[in-house]
Design a protein around this motif. Structure first.
Motif, PDB file in Angstrom:
ATOM      1  N   THR A  47       0.653  -1.337  -0.031  1.00 20.33           N
ATOM      2  CA  THR A  47      -0.200   0.092   0.019  1.00 20.33           C
ATOM      3  C   THR A  47       0.704   1.128  -0.099  1.00 20.33           C
ATOM      4  OG1 THR A  47      -1.754  -0.949   1.180  1.00 20.33           O
ATOM      5  CG2 THR A  47      -1.916   1.256   1.345  1.00 20.33           C
ATOM      6  N   ALA A  48       1.991   1.213   0.950  1.00 24.43           N
ATOM      7  CA  ALA A  48       2.672   2.270   1.007  1.00 24.43           C
ATOM      8  C   ALA A  48       3.544   2.576  -0.439  1.00 24.43           C
ATOM      9  CB  ALA A  48       3.705   2.347   1.999  1.00 24.43           C
ATOM     10  N   SER A  49       3.987   1.565  -1.119  1.00 25.99           N
ATOM     11  CA  SER A  49       4.729   1.674  -2.089  1.00 25.99           C
ATOM     12  C   SER A  49       3.949   2.285  -3.321  1.00 25.99           C
ATOM     13  CB  SER A  49       5.492   0.496  -2.447  1.00 25.99           C
ATOM     14  OG  SER A  49       4.527  -0.453  -3.169  1.00 25.99           O
ATOM     15  N   ARG A  50       2.501   1.844  -3.638  1.00 32.37           N
ATOM     16  CA  ARG A  50       1.566   2.275  -4.476  1.00 32.37           C
ATOM     17  C   ARG A  50       1.442   3.881  -4.364  1.00 32.37           C
ATOM     18  NH1 ARG A  50      -0.412  -2.657  -3.528  1.00 32.37           N
ATOM     19  NH2 ARG A  50      -2.046  -1.922  -2.210  1.00 32.37           N
ATOM     20  N   ALA A  51       1.176   4.184  -3.169  1.00 37.72           N
ATOM     21  CA  ALA A  51       0.676   5.645  -2.604  1.00 37.72           C
ATOM     22  C   ALA A  51       1.827   6.454  -3.039  1.00 37.72           C
ATOM     23  CB  ALA A  51       0.405   5.709  -1.221  1.00 37.72           C
ATOM     24  N   ALA A  52       3.188   6.147  -2.809  1.00 35.64           N
ATOM     25  CA  ALA A  52       4.449   6.714  -2.915  1.00 35.64           C
ATOM     26  C   ALA A  52       4.438   6.974  -4.278  1.00 35.64           C
ATOM     27  CB  ALA A  52       5.487   6.259  -2.130  1.00 35.64           C
ATOM     28  N   GLN A  65       7.005  11.034   2.247  1.00 35.14           N
ATOM     29  CA  GLN A  65       5.663  11.717   2.850  1.00 35.14           C
ATOM     30  C   GLN A  65       4.495  10.924   2.646  1.00 35.14           C
ATOM     31  OE1 GLN A  65       5.706  15.439   1.398  1.00 35.14           O
ATOM     32  NE2 GLN A  65       6.817  16.383   3.207  1.00 35.14           N
ATOM     33  N   ALA A  66       4.260  10.610   1.204  1.00 33.25           N
ATOM     34  CA  ALA A  66       2.946   9.747   0.745  1.00 33.25           C
ATOM     35  C   ALA A  66       2.898   8.520   1.344  1.00 33.25           C
ATOM     36  CB  ALA A  66       3.144   9.711  -0.537  1.00 33.25           C
ATOM     37  N   GLY A  67       4.218   7.847   1.182  1.00 33.09           N
ATOM     38  CA  GLY A  67       4.158   6.458   1.779  1.00 33.09           C
ATOM     39  C   GLY A  67       4.023   6.255   3.344  1.00 33.09           C
ATOM     40  N   ARG A  68       4.492   7.367   4.095  1.00 34.79           N
ATOM     41  CA  ARG A  68       4.146   7.063   5.491  1.00 34.79           C
ATOM     42  C   ARG A  68       2.615   7.493   6.036  1.00 34.79           C
ATOM     43  NH1 ARG A  68       6.440   4.337   8.422  1.00 34.79           N
ATOM     44  NH2 ARG A  68       5.196   5.408  10.051  1.00 34.79           N
ATOM     45  N   ALA A  69       2.159   8.250   5.180  1.00 39.43           N
ATOM     46  CA  ALA A  69       0.790   8.757   5.397  1.00 39.43           C
ATOM     47  C   ALA A  69      -0.178   7.549   5.005  1.00 39.43           C
ATOM     48  CB  ALA A  69       0.344   9.935   4.367  1.00 39.43           C
ATOM     49  N   GLN A  89       9.915   4.449 -10.058  1.00 39.01           N
ATOM     50  CA  GLN A  89       9.652   3.230  -9.326  1.00 39.01           C
ATOM     51  C   GLN A  89       9.993   3.664  -7.869  1.00 39.01           C
ATOM     52  OE1 GLN A  89      12.493  -0.091 -10.094  1.00 39.01           O
ATOM     53  NE2 GLN A  89      11.249  -1.590  -9.031  1.00 39.01           N
ATOM     54  N   VAL A  90       9.165   3.138  -6.943  1.00 38.45           N
ATOM     55  CA  VAL A  90       9.404   3.229  -5.679  1.00 38.45           C
ATOM     56  C   VAL A  90       9.623   2.134  -4.780  1.00 38.45           C
ATOM     57  CG1 VAL A  90       8.462   4.451  -3.471  1.00 38.45           C
ATOM     58  CG2 VAL A  90       8.301   5.507  -5.560  1.00 38.45           C
ATOM     59  N   THR A  91      10.532   1.731  -3.933  1.00 39.35           N
ATOM     60  CA  THR A  91      10.529   0.506  -3.248  1.00 39.35           C
ATOM     61  C   THR A  91      10.374   0.895  -1.915  1.00 39.35           C
ATOM     62  OG1 THR A  91      12.164  -0.373  -4.755  1.00 39.35           O
ATOM     63  CG2 THR A  91      11.880  -1.569  -2.680  1.00 39.35           C
ATOM     64  N   ALA A  92       9.403   0.283  -1.069  1.00 38.55           N
ATOM     65  CA  ALA A  92       8.889   0.629   0.402  1.00 38.55           C
ATOM     66  C   ALA A  92       9.762  -0.687   1.066  1.00 38.55           C
ATOM     67  CB  ALA A  92       7.693   0.440   0.637  1.00 38.55           C
ATOM     68  N   ARG A  93      10.504  -0.381   2.114  1.00 35.37           N
ATOM     69  CA  ARG A  93      11.215  -1.435   2.968  1.00 35.37           C
ATOM     70  C   ARG A  93      10.440  -1.220   4.233  1.00 35.37           C
ATOM     71  NH1 ARG A  93      15.546  -1.116   6.364  1.00 35.37           N
ATOM     72  NH2 ARG A  93      16.762  -3.424   6.661  1.00 35.37           N
ATOM     73  N   PRO A 107      13.455  -7.510   6.943  1.00 36.92           N
ATOM     74  CA  PRO A 107      12.338  -6.362   6.328  1.00 36.92           C
ATOM     75  C   PRO A 107      11.750  -7.092   5.110  1.00 36.92           C
ATOM     76  CG  PRO A 107      14.624  -6.406   5.574  1.00 36.92           C
ATOM     77  CD  PRO A 107      14.645  -7.492   6.725  1.00 36.92           C
ATOM     78  N   ILE A 108      10.544  -6.611   4.793  1.00 42.18           N
ATOM     79  CA  ILE A 108       9.781  -6.845   3.565  1.00 42.18           C
ATOM     80  C   ILE A 108       9.909  -5.755   2.373  1.00 42.18           C
ATOM     81  CG2 ILE A 108       7.691  -7.255   2.857  1.00 42.18           C
ATOM     82  CD1 ILE A 108       6.989  -8.757   5.270  1.00 42.18           C
ATOM     83  N   ARG A 109      10.339  -6.046   1.280  1.00 42.62           N
ATOM     84  CA  ARG A 109      10.350  -4.815   0.355  1.00 42.62           C
ATOM     85  C   ARG A 109       9.301  -5.127  -0.686  1.00 42.62           C
ATOM     86  NH1 ARG A 109      15.330  -6.285   1.720  1.00 42.62           N
ATOM     87  NH2 ARG A 109      16.820  -4.815   2.271  1.00 42.62           N
ATOM     88  N   LYS A 110       8.421  -4.197  -1.152  1.00 40.68           N
ATOM     89  CA  LYS A 110       7.641  -4.014  -2.124  1.00 40.68           C
ATOM     90  C   LYS A 110       7.720  -2.943  -3.269  1.00 40.68           C
ATOM     91  CE  LYS A 110       4.904  -7.395  -0.694  1.00 40.68           C
ATOM     92  NZ  LYS A 110       4.063  -8.282  -1.233  1.00 40.68           N
ATOM     93  N   SER A 111       7.837  -3.266  -4.325  1.00 42.42           N
ATOM     94  CA  SER A 111       8.222  -2.067  -5.671  1.00 42.42           C
ATOM     95  C   SER A 111       6.755  -1.713  -6.230  1.00 42.42           C
ATOM     96  CB  SER A 111       9.343  -2.466  -6.407  1.00 42.42           C
ATOM     97  OG  SER A 111      10.513  -2.625  -5.506  1.00 42.42           O
TER      98      SER A 111
END
Length: 118
Positions: A47-52, A65-69, A89-93, A107-111
């Motif tokens: 969810t955070a990687s898509r929003a970011a 900011q967008a990912g944390r929100a 491309q945004v990768t959330a860890r 850690p889990i990573r999603k891109s």
């Protein structure tokens, strides 16, 4: 008289078996909670990687900011942003919290990749 000695010994053995099984059941319950936290962290990372990626592609703010929100406040996360030609491309860890000592998923990573809005 002998019958009473036998029943006393059996009572003690039952208590020891109960304590042993209680410890095993507690470990299994904590492992299930740990697995649930890992699944939740993976969902939050997606969810955070898509929003970011959406925010960066539409030039509506930073990935951080967008990912944390978009995710729960109690999870620790970091974001990496990379421009790819006409997209981003945004990768959330996301760190998985540990409930069971010694049992860690890491850690889990999603891109997510999205095209830039023109």
């Amino acid at each position: 008289m002998r019958a009473s000695r036998t029943s006393g010994r059996e009572r003690g053995q039952a208590a020891i078996e109960y304590v042993g099984m209680l410890g095993l059941l507690l470990f299994v319950a904590m492992a299930v909670v740990q697995l649930g936290l890992a699944v939740y962290a993976a969902q939050q990372a997606g969810t955070a990687s898509r929003a970011a990626a959406r925010a960066v592609s539409l030039d509506q703010g930073s990935a951080q900011q967008a990912g944390r929100a978009a995710m729960s406040d109690w999870l620790e996360a970091s974001f990496e942003e990379a421009r790819t030609g006409d997209g981003v491309q945004v990768t959330a860890r996301v760190e998985v919290p540990s409930v069971v000592p010694g049992l860690s998923f890491g850690p889990i990573r999603k891109s997510t990749t999205m095209p830039m809005d023109r």
